[in-house]
Motif scaffolding. Structure first.
Motif, PDB file in Angstrom:
ATOM      1  N   SER A 109      58.892  26.551 -19.983  1.00 46.16           N
ATOM      2  CA  SER A 109      57.695  27.003 -20.156  1.00 46.16           C
ATOM      3  C   SER A 109      56.754  27.267 -19.316  1.00 46.16           C
ATOM      4  N   GLU A 110      56.591  26.630 -18.338  1.00 45.02           N
ATOM      5  CA  GLU A 110      55.877  26.582 -17.223  1.00 45.02           C
ATOM      6  C   GLU A 110      56.405  27.766 -16.303  1.00 45.02           C
ATOM      7  N   VAL A 111      57.627  28.034 -16.228  1.00 44.93           N
ATOM      8  CA  VAL A 111      58.213  29.001 -15.335  1.00 44.93           C
ATOM      9  C   VAL A 111      57.745  30.347 -16.086  1.00 44.93           C
ATOM     10  N   ASP A 112      57.894  30.399 -17.462  1.00 41.96           N
ATOM     11  CA  ASP A 112      57.443  31.762 -18.262  1.00 41.96           C
ATOM     12  C   ASP A 112      55.995  31.863 -18.158  1.00 41.96           C
ATOM     13  N   ARG A 113      55.110  30.681 -18.033  1.00 41.17           N
ATOM     14  CA  ARG A 113      53.702  30.957 -18.026  1.00 41.17           C
ATOM     15  C   ARG A 113      53.328  31.629 -16.538  1.00 41.17           C
ATOM     16  N   ALA A 114      54.000  31.121 -15.515  1.00 36.34           N
ATOM     17  CA  ALA A 114      53.821  31.418 -14.256  1.00 36.34           C
ATOM     18  C   ALA A 114      53.994  33.134 -14.178  1.00 36.34           C
ATOM     19  N   PHE A 115      55.105  33.318 -14.457  1.00 32.21           N
ATOM     20  CA  PHE A 115      55.590  34.796 -14.512  1.00 32.21           C
ATOM     21  C   PHE A 115      54.940  35.757 -15.500  1.00 32.21           C
ATOM     22  N   ASN A 116      54.251  35.402 -16.524  1.00 38.76           N
ATOM     23  CA  ASN A 116      53.544  36.198 -17.303  1.00 38.76           C
ATOM     24  C   ASN A 116      52.138  36.202 -16.648  1.00 38.76           C
ATOM     25  N   TYR A 117      51.781  35.253 -16.035  1.00 33.19           N
ATOM     26  CA  TYR A 117      50.281  35.271 -15.382  1.00 33.19           C
ATOM     27  C   TYR A 117      50.335  36.260 -14.132  1.00 33.19           C
ATOM     28  N   ALA A 118      51.489  36.284 -13.658  1.00 31.32           N
ATOM     29  CA  ALA A 118      51.727  37.098 -12.330  1.00 31.32           C
ATOM     30  C   ALA A 118      51.621  38.927 -13.219  1.00 31.32           C
ATOM     31  N   LYS A 119      52.125  39.033 -14.371  1.00 33.32           N
ATOM     32  CA  LYS A 119      52.069  40.152 -14.922  1.00 33.32           C
ATOM     33  C   LYS A 119      50.778  40.476 -15.397  1.00 33.32           C
ATOM     34  N   MET A 120      50.094  39.609 -15.795  1.00 28.52           N
ATOM     35  CA  MET A 120      48.799  39.800 -16.024  1.00 28.52           C
ATOM     36  C   MET A 120      47.611  40.362 -15.108  1.00 28.52           C
ATOM     37  N   VAL A 121      48.024  39.692 -14.117  1.00 33.41           N
ATOM     38  CA  VAL A 121      46.901  40.103 -12.912  1.00 33.41           C
ATOM     39  C   VAL A 121      47.789  41.328 -12.222  1.00 33.41           C
ATOM     40  N   GLY A 122      48.945  41.643 -12.265  1.00 31.05           N
ATOM     41  CA  GLY A 122      49.563  42.813 -11.755  1.00 31.05           C
ATOM     42  C   GLY A 122      50.005  42.803 -10.753  1.00 31.05           C
ATOM     43  N   VAL A 123      50.748  41.579 -10.230  1.00 32.57           N
ATOM     44  CA  VAL A 123      51.288  41.457  -8.846  1.00 32.57           C
ATOM     45  C   VAL A 123      52.731  41.253  -9.018  1.00 32.57           C
ATOM     46  N   ASN A 124      53.572  41.618  -7.913  1.00 38.53           N
ATOM     47  CA  ASN A 124      55.074  41.589  -8.028  1.00 38.53           C
ATOM     48  C   ASN A 124      55.741  40.315  -7.246  1.00 38.53           C
ATOM     49  N   MET A 125      54.751  39.067  -7.143  1.00 39.51           N
ATOM     50  CA  MET A 125      55.247  37.818  -6.444  1.00 39.51           C
ATOM     51  C   MET A 125      54.334  36.540  -7.070  1.00 39.51           C
ATOM     52  N   VAL A 126      55.176  35.577  -7.185  1.00 41.10           N
ATOM     53  CA  VAL A 126      54.447  34.214  -7.489  1.00 41.10           C
ATOM     54  C   VAL A 126      55.042  33.408  -6.552  1.00 41.10           C
ATOM     55  N   ILE A 127      53.868  32.649  -5.836  1.00 41.19           N
ATOM     56  CA  ILE A 127      54.177  31.690  -5.227  1.00 41.19           C
ATOM     57  C   ILE A 127      54.175  30.423  -6.021  1.00 41.19           C
ATOM     58  N   GLY A 128      55.418  29.604  -5.942  1.00 40.23           N
ATOM     59  CA  GLY A 128      55.497  28.623  -6.784  1.00 40.23           C
ATOM     60  C   GLY A 128      56.330  27.614  -6.349  1.00 40.23           C
TER      61      GLY A 128
END
Length: 277
Positions: A109-128
């Protein structure tokens, strides 16, 4: 190794050269010696003690326009409306949010949340920092979303990813969008040579946290860039060797309640290195 003293001496000679030869110029001397500038950003954790408006104001003062957004300035459970408002405020101020993180991931669920967060902000990379057992699921999300992940190393205290090799060895046979955010300060404390790591793992180098530490030791402390043990000319040379076009984000972790003097010195020194090697 090029020390701070040697770097400053080289800079002084560069400045003095036009005086010795009036038909030359500093610009022409630098153009013969230097490579292309690298892209400078700021890691959002640098501003952990400040509001987002204050962070924007500090970035404007140092003329750095690229930001890795941290959750203290936009919570991970933010709405799309909140994310859009923050992005629009940033653009109006001349600030480019290029990635988000560091974000820790302990379950799916935290993986999903991190990538959804990136989508909302409009970026193509997560530092995780996903747990080991989440790497296969993270790869699935990366493939489905098209968003890259840059896994961050956190030094010898980190049982998962102390250095860049610990990241690379786990993702080297995974999707090409699985890569590294190399924190050079933590890497040095973990006993790895950042410049060597840059070349060795070049195919997965997505992002950098640029900092200096007092010694090549586990218990070394954060310090202004150029005052510590990091060989910055070697780091810049390695980045140019691999033709790195991503971001080098300054992460300043000393004097975090009053960071501006140290941030200014650090950004200035890093820019100076770029102009001298």
């Amino acid at each position: 190794m090029k020390t701070r003293r040697n770097f400053l001496r080289a800079s002084a000679l560069t400045i003095a050269a036009p005086l010795l030869n009036p038909f030359s110029s500093t610009a022409s001397i630098l153009s013969k010696k230097r490579g292309p500038d690298l892209n400078i950003g700021i890691a959002g954790f640098t501003f952990a003690q400040f509001s987002y408006d204050q962070a924007i104001a500090m970035m404007q003062r140092i003329n750095v326009k690229n930001l890795s957004l941290k959750e203290m300035h936009l919570p991970l459970n933010a709405t799309q409306e909140q994310a859009t408002a923050l992005v629009e405020k940033s653009r109006a101020a001349g600030i480019n949010i290029y990635t988000v993180g560091v974000i820790y991931m302990k379950d799916k669920s935290e993986v999903d949340r991190a990538f959804n967060y990136a989508k909302m902000v409009g970026v193509n990379m997560v530092i995780g920092v996903p747990e080991y057992d989440l790497l296969p699921y993270t790869e699935e999300v990366v493939k489905a979303s098209g968003i890259r992940i840059a896994i961050h190393n956190h030094g010898p205290e980190d049982k998962r990813y102390p250095g860049p090799k610990d990241v690379y060895d786990r993702i080297k046979n995974m999707d090409e969008k699985m890569g590294l955010c190399l924190d050079i300060g933590h890497a040095l404390r973990a006993g790895e040579d950042p410049a060597r790591a840059i070349v060795a793992y070049k195919d997965r180098m997505f992002d950098f946290h640029i900092k200096d530490v007092t010694a090549k030791a586990r218990d070394a402390k954060a310090i202004e860039i150029g005052r510590g043990a990091m060989d910055f000319p070697a780091v810049v040379t390695a980045l140019r060797k691999i033709k790195y076009t991503g971001m080098c984000s300054i992460e300043y972790e000393k004097d975090m309640k009053d960071p501006m003097p140290g941030i200014c010195e650090s950004v200035g020194f890093f820019r100076g290195v770029m102009k001298s090697v």
